[in-house]
Design a protein around this motif. Structure first.
Motif, PDB file in Angstrom:
ATOM      1  N   LEU A 150       0.826  -1.202   0.000  1.00  0.00           N
ATOM      2  CA  LEU A 150       0.000   0.000   0.000  1.00  0.00           C
ATOM      3  C   LEU A 150       0.865   1.258   0.000  1.00  0.00           C
ATOM      4  N   HIS A 151       1.999   1.218   0.690  1.00  0.00           N
ATOM      5  CA  HIS A 151       2.931   2.340   0.685  1.00  0.00           C
ATOM      6  C   HIS A 151       3.435   2.579  -0.749  1.00  0.00           C
ATOM      7  N   LEU A 152       3.864   1.490  -1.392  1.00  0.00           N
ATOM      8  CA  LEU A 152       4.440   1.607  -2.739  1.00  0.00           C
ATOM      9  C   LEU A 152       3.393   2.070  -3.741  1.00  0.00           C
ATOM     10  N   LYS A 153       2.165   1.589  -3.596  1.00  0.00           N
ATOM     11  CA  LYS A 153       1.082   2.027  -4.483  1.00  0.00           C
ATOM     12  C   LYS A 153       0.891   3.535  -4.383  1.00  0.00           C
ATOM     13  N   ALA A 154       0.937   4.060  -3.173  1.00  0.00           N
ATOM     14  CA  ALA A 154       0.765   5.499  -2.978  1.00  0.00           C
ATOM     15  C   ALA A 154       1.929   6.274  -3.581  1.00  0.00           C
ATOM     16  N   PHE A 155       3.157   5.818  -3.333  1.00  0.00           N
ATOM     17  CA  PHE A 155       4.330   6.513  -3.881  1.00  0.00           C
ATOM     18  C   PHE A 155       4.294   6.531  -5.409  1.00  0.00           C
ATOM     19  N   GLU A 156       3.922   5.387  -5.995  1.00  0.00           N
ATOM     20  CA  GLU A 156       3.867   5.307  -7.460  1.00  0.00           C
ATOM     21  C   GLU A 156       2.776   6.216  -8.021  1.00  0.00           C
ATOM     22  N   ALA A 157       1.652   6.329  -7.303  1.00  0.00           N
ATOM     23  CA  ALA A 157       0.579   7.227  -7.755  1.00  0.00           C
ATOM     24  C   ALA A 157       1.049   8.675  -7.756  1.00  0.00           C
ATOM     25  N   MET A 158       2.013   8.998  -6.892  1.00  0.00           N
ATOM     26  CA  MET A 158       2.539  10.365  -6.826  1.00  0.00           C
ATOM     27  C   MET A 158       3.754  10.573  -7.720  1.00  0.00           C
ATOM     28  N   GLY A 159       4.131   9.553  -8.483  1.00  0.00           N
ATOM     29  CA  GLY A 159       5.178   9.734  -9.482  1.00  0.00           C
ATOM     30  C   GLY A 159       6.504   9.078  -9.191  1.00  0.00           C
ATOM     31  N   ALA A 160       6.602   8.259  -8.151  1.00  0.00           N
ATOM     32  CA  ALA A 160       7.861   7.582  -7.834  1.00  0.00           C
ATOM     33  C   ALA A 160       7.934   6.228  -8.540  1.00  0.00           C
ATOM     34  N   LYS A 161       9.140   5.844  -8.922  1.00  0.00           N
ATOM     35  CA  LYS A 161       9.394   4.523  -9.503  1.00  0.00           C
ATOM     36  C   LYS A 161      10.176   3.694  -8.496  1.00  0.00           C
ATOM     37  N   MET A 162       9.868   2.401  -8.443  1.00  0.00           N
ATOM     38  CA  MET A 162      10.482   1.528  -7.442  1.00  0.00           C
ATOM     39  C   MET A 162      11.344   0.470  -8.103  1.00  0.00           C
ATOM     40  N   SER A 163      12.517   0.192  -7.496  1.00  0.00           N
ATOM     41  CA  SER A 163      13.375  -0.907  -7.925  1.00  0.00           C
ATOM     42  C   SER A 163      14.114  -1.430  -6.705  1.00  0.00           C
ATOM     43  N   TYR A 164      14.714  -2.625  -6.843  1.00  0.00           N
ATOM     44  CA  TYR A 164      15.476  -3.209  -5.741  1.00  0.00           C
ATOM     45  C   TYR A 164      16.971  -3.092  -6.025  1.00  0.00           C
ATOM     46  N   GLU A 165      17.717  -2.734  -4.988  1.00  0.00           N
ATOM     47  CA  GLU A 165      19.171  -2.684  -5.062  1.00  0.00           C
ATOM     48  C   GLU A 165      19.714  -3.540  -3.925  1.00  0.00           C
ATOM     49  N   GLY A 166      19.992  -4.808  -4.215  1.00  0.00           N
ATOM     50  CA  GLY A 166      20.424  -5.733  -3.175  1.00  0.00           C
ATOM     51  C   GLY A 166      19.309  -5.970  -2.181  1.00  0.00           C
ATOM     52  N   ASN A 167      19.597  -5.726  -0.898  1.00  0.00           N
ATOM     53  CA  ASN A 167      18.600  -5.906   0.161  1.00  0.00           C
ATOM     54  C   ASN A 167      17.846  -4.618   0.467  1.00  0.00           C
ATOM     55  N   ALA A 168      17.944  -3.646  -0.422  1.00  0.00           N
ATOM     56  CA  ALA A 168      17.288  -2.358  -0.191  1.00  0.00           C
ATOM     57  C   ALA A 168      16.306  -2.059  -1.317  1.00  0.00           C
ATOM     58  N   MET A 169      15.372  -1.177  -1.020  1.00  0.00           N
ATOM     59  CA  MET A 169      14.406  -0.711  -2.004  1.00  0.00           C
ATOM     60  C   MET A 169      14.780   0.706  -2.410  1.00  0.00           C
ATOM     61  N   HIS A 170      14.807   0.954  -3.717  1.00  0.00           N
ATOM     62  CA  HIS A 170      15.138   2.278  -4.230  1.00  0.00           C
ATOM     63  C   HIS A 170      13.894   2.899  -4.835  1.00  0.00           C
ATOM     64  N   LEU A 171      13.574   4.108  -4.382  1.00  0.00           N
ATOM     65  CA  LEU A 171      12.452   4.874  -4.902  1.00  0.00           C
ATOM     66  C   LEU A 171      12.983   6.180  -5.458  1.00  0.00           C
ATOM     67  N   ALA A 172      12.517   6.564  -6.639  1.00  0.00           N
ATOM     68  CA  ALA A 172      13.009   7.790  -7.254  1.00  0.00           C
ATOM     69  C   ALA A 172      11.933   8.420  -8.123  1.00  0.00           C
ATOM     70  N   THR A 173      12.018   9.740  -8.264  1.00  0.00           N
ATOM     71  CA  THR A 173      11.120  10.486  -9.151  1.00  0.00           C
ATOM     72  C   THR A 173      11.941  11.076 -10.292  1.00  0.00           C
ATOM     73  N   ASP A 174      11.258  11.552 -11.327  1.00  0.00           N
ATOM     74  CA  ASP A 174      11.967  12.266 -12.389  1.00  0.00           C
ATOM     75  C   ASP A 174      12.157  13.717 -11.972  1.00  0.00           C
ATOM     76  N   GLN A 175      12.597  14.558 -12.891  1.00  0.00           N
ATOM     77  CA  GLN A 175      12.894  15.949 -12.550  1.00  0.00           C
ATOM     78  C   GLN A 175      11.668  16.720 -12.071  1.00  0.00           C
ATOM     79  N   ALA A 176      10.487  16.275 -12.469  1.00  0.00           N
ATOM     80  CA  ALA A 176       9.256  16.958 -12.056  1.00  0.00           C
ATOM     81  C   ALA A 176       8.951  16.738 -10.584  1.00  0.00           C
ATOM     82  N   GLY A 177       9.526  15.694  -9.983  1.00  0.00           N
ATOM     83  CA  GLY A 177       9.301  15.408  -8.571  1.00  0.00           C
ATOM     84  C   GLY A 177       7.939  14.796  -8.305  1.00  0.00           C
ATOM     85  N   LEU A 178       7.582  14.706  -7.031  1.00  0.00           N
ATOM     86  CA  LEU A 178       6.302  14.121  -6.641  1.00  0.00           C
ATOM     87  C   LEU A 178       5.158  15.077  -6.955  1.00  0.00           C
TER      88      LEU A 178
END
Length: 419
Positions: A125-153
């Motif tokens: 549910l957290h990730l769904k909300a972040f993605e709705a606001m413009g964040a993209k999710m990926s995994y980096e090893g044992n961590a989760m990486h969330l990022a937006t483009d230049q437009a931001g959230l």
């Protein structure tokens, strides 16, 4: 390894003061990352989760000062850095760094959260909300990486498929600096959400509707410093009220907000617990002739899942048979086997707890399997005849501020020992 050793069977008496809410402060501290100036929190509990969060904030560049129960944090020099390991992995609440770092920097790399093992506790549910606001999710090893483009959230309308305190708070953290309006529908209503929203609004955010099932956030560019009083811990309060009813000869619990505990106190009254509720305290008399009841946990304002375990030892004193059904966490039954070791007539049938009373509990060597199970074992140990030794007490110290000192002041024979 440390243990808690209790010589039980002693009636307790006196007063105890409830500390600030653990479930608030573990979100309030990450929320401070969003500010540009110093923020001071008053009423901060002395628990290991707070110590871990302070360590994390200092690693990120924050300047932290502690004065008794106050915490002064200057987040102006916080850096956006990957945090895949260490303290992050021991905390369930570490996921609040996703929302706060996204809100400030537009990206976050944070290790997967830890905490008590209570069954599936997904963060979808957290990730769904972040993605709705413009964040993209990926995994980096044992961590989760969330990022937006230049437009931001950006703002969005987000419907929570299930009521979730963590997802509601995390969405607020990400949304307060997002461009435009964010609406959270089917939001959780817990007091801790109102507490976080109050801090953010005092920092300059525009949040309306906290405490209802629809929260509206208008994004702002900057958040400033403030001073904030953490609300009393309703779960600690409920734990001490249950303890007072189980082993007390008259105990007053101070710094209690009655309106946060209405569902819990209603069940105690159904049992026949005699108590006097005042504006900011509850006085619990010595009890007799308690009757068994049935409990079913529910999201706030229903009976809190965090309180069914601390209440269980008191239920074992009651006459008759009753059941406990936890609809929130299916694995919140691990205390049952430990209470059975203490001669409690209690068992599980799938995810239902069935108990029969009254019981004369006997001291035993038991193990805390999670935070609230540990609280249940402390109360059971105070009730029981003979000595109880509780291991895995790191769980207990995560959420109960100065528990040994508070119980000792009430007359308990309890101590912390090295194994």
């Amino acid at each position: 390894m440390k243990k808690i050793v209790i010589n039980g069977g002693r009636p307790l008496q006196g007063e105890v003061t409830i500390s600030g809410a653990k479930n608030s402060v573990v979100a309030l501290i990450p929320a401070i990352i969003l500010a540009d100036e110093v923020v001071t929190l008053d009423g901060v509990p002395d628990i290991s989760d707070v110590a871990s969060l302070i360590d994390i904030m200092e690693v990120m560049g924050a300047k932290v000062k502690r004065y008794e129960d106050s915490l002064e944090i200057d987040p102006s020099q916080v850096k956006n850095m990957p945090m895949p390991y260490g303290k992050i992995n021991s905390l369930r609440a570490s996921y609040y760094f996703y929302g706060s770092l996204l809100g400030r920097f537009g990206q976050a790399t944070v290790g997967l959260p830890g905490g008590c093992d209570l069954g599936p506790r997904p963060i979808d549910l957290h990730l769904k909300a972040f993605e709705a606001m413009g964040a993209k999710m990926s995994y980096e090893g044992n961590a989760m990486h969330l990022a937006t483009d230049q437009a931001g959230l950006h703002g969005a309308v987000i419907y929570m498929d299930t009521v979730s305190v963590g997802a509601t708070i995390n969405t607020m953290l990400a949304a307060v600096k997002a461009k435009g309006r964010t609406i959270i529908e089917n939001a959780a209503r817990e007091p801790e959400i109102i507490d976080v929203a109050t801090l953010l609004n005092n920092m300059g955010a525009h949040i309306r509707g906290a405490g209802t099932d629809i929260i509206t956030i208008e994004g702002v560019d900057k958040l400033h410093g403030t001073r904030h009083q953490v609300i009393p811990d309703r779960i600690e309060a409920g734990t001490y009220i249950a303890l007072a009813a189980a082993v007390g000869k008259g105990i007053q619990i101070n710094n209690v907000l009655y309106e946060h505990l209405e569902g819990f106190l209603a069940k105690l009254e159904e049992m026949g617990v005699r108590m006097t509720v005042s504006e900011d305290s509850v006085y619990v008399e010595e009890q007799a002739n308690l009757k068994a009841i049935n409990i079913k946990t529910a999201p706030y304002p229903g009976f809190a899942t965090d309180l069914q375990q601390p209440l269980t030892p008191l239920l074992l004193k009651a006459k008759g048979q009753g059941t406990i059904i936890d609809t929130i966490y299916e694995k919140r039954v691990n205390h049952v086997a430990e209470l059975a070791k203490m001669s409690g007539q209690i068992k599980t049938d799938k995810n239902k707890i069935i108990y029969q009373g009254p019981n004369d509990l006997q001291g035993a060597a038991v193990k805390a399997t999670d935070l609230r199970a540990g609280a249940a074992l402390v109360i059971a140990g105070l009730l029981a005849q003979g000595q109880t030794q509780i291991s895995n007490i790191e769980f207990i110290l995560r959420g109960y501020s100065n528990i040994i000192e508070k119980l000792t002041q009430l007359g308990a024979d309890i101590r912390l020992v090295e194994d």
